[in-house]
Design a protein around this motif. Sequence first.
Motif, short mmCIF file in Angstrom:
data_model
loop_
_atom_site.label_atom_id
_atom_site.label_comp_id
_atom_site.label_asym_id
_atom_site.label_seq_id
_atom_site.Cartn_x
_atom_site.Cartn_y
_atom_site.Cartn_z
N GLY A 70 0.85 -1.20 0.00
CA GLY A 70 0.00 0.00 0.00
C GLY A 70 0.87 1.23 0.00
N GLU A 71 0.46 2.22 -0.77
CA GLU A 71 1.20 3.49 -0.81
C GLU A 71 0.18 4.62 -0.80
OE1 GLU A 71 4.63 3.88 -1.31
OE2 GLU A 71 5.05 1.73 -1.55
N VAL A 72 0.43 5.64 0.00
CA VAL A 72 -0.29 6.91 -0.16
C VAL A 72 0.73 7.90 -0.67
CG1 VAL A 72 -1.45 8.82 1.03
CG2 VAL A 72 -2.11 6.47 1.52
N LEU A 73 0.40 8.57 -1.78
CA LEU A 73 1.39 9.41 -2.47
C LEU A 73 1.36 10.85 -2.00
CD1 LEU A 73 0.68 8.07 -6.08
CD2 LEU A 73 2.32 7.20 -4.41
N GLN A 74 2.50 11.49 -2.17
CA GLN A 74 2.57 12.94 -1.92
C GLN A 74 1.70 13.65 -2.96
OE1 GLN A 74 5.12 14.98 -0.16
NE2 GLN A 74 6.48 13.42 0.68
N PRO A 75 1.31 14.90 -2.71
CA PRO A 75 0.50 15.63 -3.68
C PRO A 75 1.19 15.70 -5.05
CG PRO A 75 0.73 16.91 -1.68
CD PRO A 75 1.59 15.71 -1.51
N SER A 76 0.37 15.83 -6.10
CA SER A 76 0.93 15.78 -7.45
C SER A 76 1.85 16.97 -7.74
CB SER A 76 -0.20 15.73 -8.48
OG SER A 76 -1.02 16.88 -8.35
N THR A 77 1.81 18.00 -6.89
CA THR A 77 2.75 19.11 -7.07
C THR A 77 4.18 18.65 -6.82
OG1 THR A 77 2.30 19.70 -4.78
CG2 THR A 77 1.16 20.99 -6.47
N ALA A 78 4.33 17.54 -6.08
CA ALA A 78 5.67 17.00 -5.82
C ALA A 78 6.11 16.06 -6.92
CB ALA A 78 5.67 16.27 -4.47
N SER A 79 5.27 15.89 -7.95
CA SER A 79 5.53 14.91 -8.99
C SER A 79 6.44 15.48 -10.08
CB SER A 79 4.20 14.51 -9.62
OG SER A 79 4.26 13.20 -10.08
N THR A 80 7.23 14.60 -10.69
CA THR A 80 8.07 14.97 -11.83
C THR A 80 7.87 13.92 -12.90
OG1 THR A 80 9.69 15.80 -10.25
CG2 THR A 80 10.42 15.57 -12.54
N THR A 81 7.70 14.34 -14.14
CA THR A 81 7.50 13.37 -15.21
C THR A 81 8.68 13.36 -16.16
OG1 THR A 81 6.17 15.07 -16.29
CG2 THR A 81 4.98 13.32 -15.21
N VAL A 82 8.98 12.18 -16.66
CA VAL A 82 10.10 11.97 -17.57
C VAL A 82 9.56 11.31 -18.83
CG1 VAL A 82 12.33 10.84 -17.89
CG2 VAL A 82 11.64 11.61 -15.61
N SER A 83 9.90 11.82 -20.01
CA SER A 83 9.45 11.18 -21.24
C SER A 83 10.44 11.44 -22.37
CB SER A 83 8.08 11.73 -21.65
OG SER A 83 7.70 11.17 -22.89
N ALA A 84 10.62 10.40 -23.22
CA ALA A 84 11.41 10.57 -24.43
C ALA A 84 10.54 10.23 -25.64
CB ALA A 84 12.66 9.69 -24.39
#
Lengths: 124, 415
Positions: free
Chosen positions: A45-59
Amino acid sequence: MRYTLLLHYPEMSPEELGPEALEQGQAEFRAFAAALHDAGVLLSGEVLQPSTASTTVSAASGELRVQAGPYADTVEQLGGTFVIDVPDLDAALAWAERAPSVAWGTVEVRPSATHVVDGVWVPA
Amino acid sequence: MPSPEEARAAAERAARTSYGRLVALLAAPTRDLALAEDALADAFERALRTWPENGIPGSPEGWLLTVARHRQSDLLGSAAATRTRPLDVDPGVVHDLDPDAVGDKRLELLFACAHPAVDRAIRTPLMLQVVLGFDADQVGAAFAVPGLTMAQRLVRAKRRIKDAGIPFAVPDRSRMPGRLGSVLEAVYGCYAIDWRGTSAPTVHESMAAEARYLADTLTTLLPEEPEVWGLAALITLSLARAGARTEDFVPLDEQDTALWSRPMIAQGEEQLRRAGRVRAAGRVGRFELEAAIQAVHAERAETGTVDWPAVRTLYAALVEIAPTLGARVALAAATGRVDGPRSGLSVLDGIEDPGAGRFQPYWATRAGLLALAEDPAAASSYEKAISLTTDAQVRAWLGAQLADQPGGHSSASSA
């Protein structure tokens, strides 16, 4: 069968929630995790930090891009996940209905296709 | 001079006993619940400020009503001044000081809360707030919803009552049956809140007590309606067994009857008799039947046994008028007790409902009937029932039943 419960809901800061609602929510999630554990169905089980703490990576565009923020800028965000092992969808739904966040968001119940054991993919 | 504590206690007593009466009186002319509650909150605040100095008034309720009405007029007046909208407030009522003389408008308030144009899910929370005076955090806790979310839903519902022009009125005879049904459903909803979370069992019990209070209130306001008595009897008889709730799950027909409340059973039985008397030759309703089933179980405290044929007859009648999945499964269980497990199983097999496959009582009943029939298929039904059970106590009980099956093993703590 393994299922992942994906908890989507509108994000609220602890200030917006207020201390009592925050404590109530935490108590409900404690009880939910304990119930899953006692029933012997909880894998993680995981409760995540708010999406403002998120970083996305894409190529995917041909060039590696690192961006601040979540994958999609929507009102409801992925807030947490529970991986459970239960006999079938009916049982998974019985647990999803008890997830505290059904009261203010959506719980997506999704079966696993494959998962990793000791670094090796094994079929569900 | 009363101390601040005494003044606070007097204000709280008045709030507890008359909140709904005062809100109903204040809101009926304008249909504006939020305004009525604001005005009343203001009056309570003023009471806490002035009663310690000036003494507690002879009629605290009358004092609160008068002050709240003045405040309401002030608020309406300023709104009218800015919006130049005609007011539909009867100026005459502002001079009424005695709430008893004005009469009890709580029934009108309950019918407004449970109006068909109000979203079904918010009807019970609305009653808890405007009739009993619970704040949004308390109502939210009872429904496992954050207080802020519940507050927003309540505000929306009140705005809807005002904007849509939902009347504060008791419907006439022709509309009464349908409209009363939704009021009773909402009160029942307060009794049967689907609870979860750590603090929930105590919240659940106190909310069940509030449901009993609302049902009792309805019996004084609508004493000629049999289903009102039926609902009161159902809640009283069910709550009579609250003392038998223990750490471990014990099925109803195995509970120690010494732990049941005899006075509450007697009261529930009397309410059930009243239902039958006022109904006379009319058609028996859902709540009266459910109360009668509870009364048969309660009789075990005297007789030592459950009259299963009576239970089956009552469930058969209930299925006729309210064929819910729960009632049909219960009929199968009762049939199994009377005619043997195979008969019960054939009733269960006759249930064609897509929801049955994931309905926990369906599988628990099937497992119990198969076990009685000494059918080895009982084990897999117990396993299915366990997989659908999220309550730890019930899970443990089903696990123990499974372990008693030939070749069975307790899987209560494994998937």
